[in-house]
Write a protein that holds these residues in place. Structure first.
Motif, PDB file in Angstrom:
ATOM      1  N   TYR A  83       0.831  -1.208   0.000  1.00 21.41           N
ATOM      2  CA  TYR A  83       0.000   0.000   0.000  1.00 21.41           C
ATOM      3  C   TYR A  83       0.864   1.256   0.000  1.00 21.41           C
ATOM      4  N   GLU A  84       1.733   1.332  -0.989  1.00 22.51           N
ATOM      5  CA  GLU A  84       2.709   2.421  -1.046  1.00 22.51           C
ATOM      6  C   GLU A  84       2.077   3.805  -0.982  1.00 22.51           C
ATOM      7  N   GLU A  85       0.972   4.014  -1.691  1.00 24.84           N
ATOM      8  CA  GLU A  85       0.361   5.348  -1.722  1.00 24.84           C
ATOM      9  C   GLU A  85      -0.172   5.762  -0.348  1.00 24.84           C
ATOM     10  N   VAL A  86      -0.904   4.880   0.302  1.00 22.95           N
ATOM     11  CA  VAL A  86      -1.469   5.224   1.608  1.00 22.95           C
ATOM     12  C   VAL A  86      -0.369   5.328   2.674  1.00 22.95           C
ATOM     13  N   ASN A  87       0.666   4.500   2.580  1.00 17.91           N
ATOM     14  CA  ASN A  87       1.792   4.601   3.525  1.00 17.91           C
ATOM     15  C   ASN A  87       2.588   5.888   3.303  1.00 17.91           C
ATOM     16  N   ARG A  88       2.706   6.304   2.050  1.00 17.63           N
ATOM     17  CA  ARG A  88       3.429   7.540   1.740  1.00 17.63           C
ATOM     18  C   ARG A  88       2.717   8.745   2.350  1.00 17.63           C
ATOM     19  N   ALA A  89       1.389   8.677   2.416  1.00 14.96           N
ATOM     20  CA  ALA A  89       0.602   9.795   2.944  1.00 14.96           C
ATOM     21  C   ALA A  89       0.481   9.759   4.472  1.00 14.96           C
ATOM     22  N   SER A  90       0.914   8.681   5.099  1.00 16.20           N
ATOM     23  CA  SER A  90       0.747   8.528   6.546  1.00 16.20           C
ATOM     24  C   SER A  90       2.020   8.902   7.299  1.00 16.20           C
ATOM     25  N   GLU A  91       1.860   9.608   8.398  1.00 13.55           N
ATOM     26  CA  GLU A  91       3.015   9.961   9.223  1.00 13.55           C
ATOM     27  C   GLU A  91       3.317   8.910  10.275  1.00 13.55           C
ATOM     28  N   VAL A  92       2.294   8.183  10.727  1.00 12.89           N
ATOM     29  CA  VAL A  92       2.463   7.273  11.857  1.00 12.89           C
ATOM     30  C   VAL A  92       1.990   5.843  11.568  1.00 12.89           C
ATOM     31  N   THR A  93       0.848   5.707  10.922  1.00 16.19           N
ATOM     32  CA  THR A  93       0.234   4.395  10.744  1.00 16.19           C
ATOM     33  C   THR A  93       0.735   3.710   9.476  1.00 16.19           C
TER      34      THR A  93
END
Length: 136
Positions: A83-93
């Motif tokens: 989930y590269e896109e959602v992980n890239r947008a997340s600071e913590v989770t």
């Protein structure tokens, strides 16, 4: 790793994924290495603990290899989507999809929801550790 939660990505509503039970889906093996070509998958979110062994420098974009491989080994899993896109947008989770040939391995992994999974050093070497699983 802490704050394990269920994560249901939009892709699970596509015809490529068949819901088997709550949070568990059957789909084609993305790597083509499984004989019958079908595997079980689930997705979880979690947070890293910077004060724990093997998690010190981790981020959602760069999940530390040692603790992640320990998790995969503990439950006999493999990574099927980062989930590269959602992980890239997340600071913590962190968001991760896990796959297994045996549904029981996925069921066992899902028992981490609401728990912590971390390594405790047993000696001087980073390779000498034990895994602890406990309630948050």
């Amino acid at each position: 790793m802490t704050h394990f939660r269920d994560y249901t990505p939009e892709k699970y509503s596509s015809p490529d994924f068949e819901k088997v039970e709550e949070g568990i889906y059957q789909t084609k093996d993305p790597y083509g290495i499984v004989k019958d070509k079908m595997i079980y998958v689930t997705s979880l979110s979690f947070q890293l603990e910077p004060d724990q062994l093997g998690e010190e420098e981790g981020t959602p974009q760069d999940i530390p290899q040692m603790i992640f491989e320990a998790l995969l080994d503990e439950y006999m899993l493999f990574a099927t989507d980062f989930y590269e896109e959602v992980n890239r947008a997340s600071e913590v989770t962190c968001y991760q999809e896990f796959g297994a040939m045996d549904i029981e391995d996925i069921r066992e992994l899902r028992q981490l929801i609401g728990k912590r999974f971390y390594a405790v050093p047993l000696g001087e070497e980073e390779e000498d550790y034990e895994i602890v699983i406990e309630e948050e």
